[in-house]
Design a protein around this motif. Sequence first.
Motif: not given
Length: 171
Positions: A61, A63, A138, A140
């Motif tokens: 992941r 971000s 953001s 992500d």
Amino acid sequence: MIEIIRKQIYKDTSVLVIPSNTTAKLPPLPYASINDTSPHIKDVGQADIHIVEDAEGVKKRRSESYKFVFSISVYATTDAEAIRLAKAVRSWFFLAGETHLEDMNIVVTNLGNVENRTIYLVDSYEYRHGFDVQLRGSDDQTFNRVHQDGTNVHYDWIETVELEFEGVNVE
């Protein structure tokens, strides 16, 4: 996202907000326009990258926060009306709109002053007042790591590591 913001401003303030730079027929005055002048400004720092595990397996992941700027102009039949409506739309960003923005994981980082943007067209004035608003969002992304042969990269957790420095054993 810009569509959601446009519709919510209209719902909360009764000021119609249309996209800027359009060739569509313009609505009757008064109305506002919104222009995404800076769609992605890199924020400070590096992206957070970490490994996560979900029902589908282990993934990577990433971000990253970023900023973006909208320029909003209000068009009206009088200078006073343009100022009043521009102030109402500006107030939306720190009053009624704050909750809607938070729901989209967006915060206001800079809310500019209402400024005169009036122009003279052939034989009359087009009364405009507006402001810029800088927001932070953001980005992500979650993805599987893939080898060149197309198979997924599998991650294993490391619980302990033994290191040796110049003959010294450290756990």
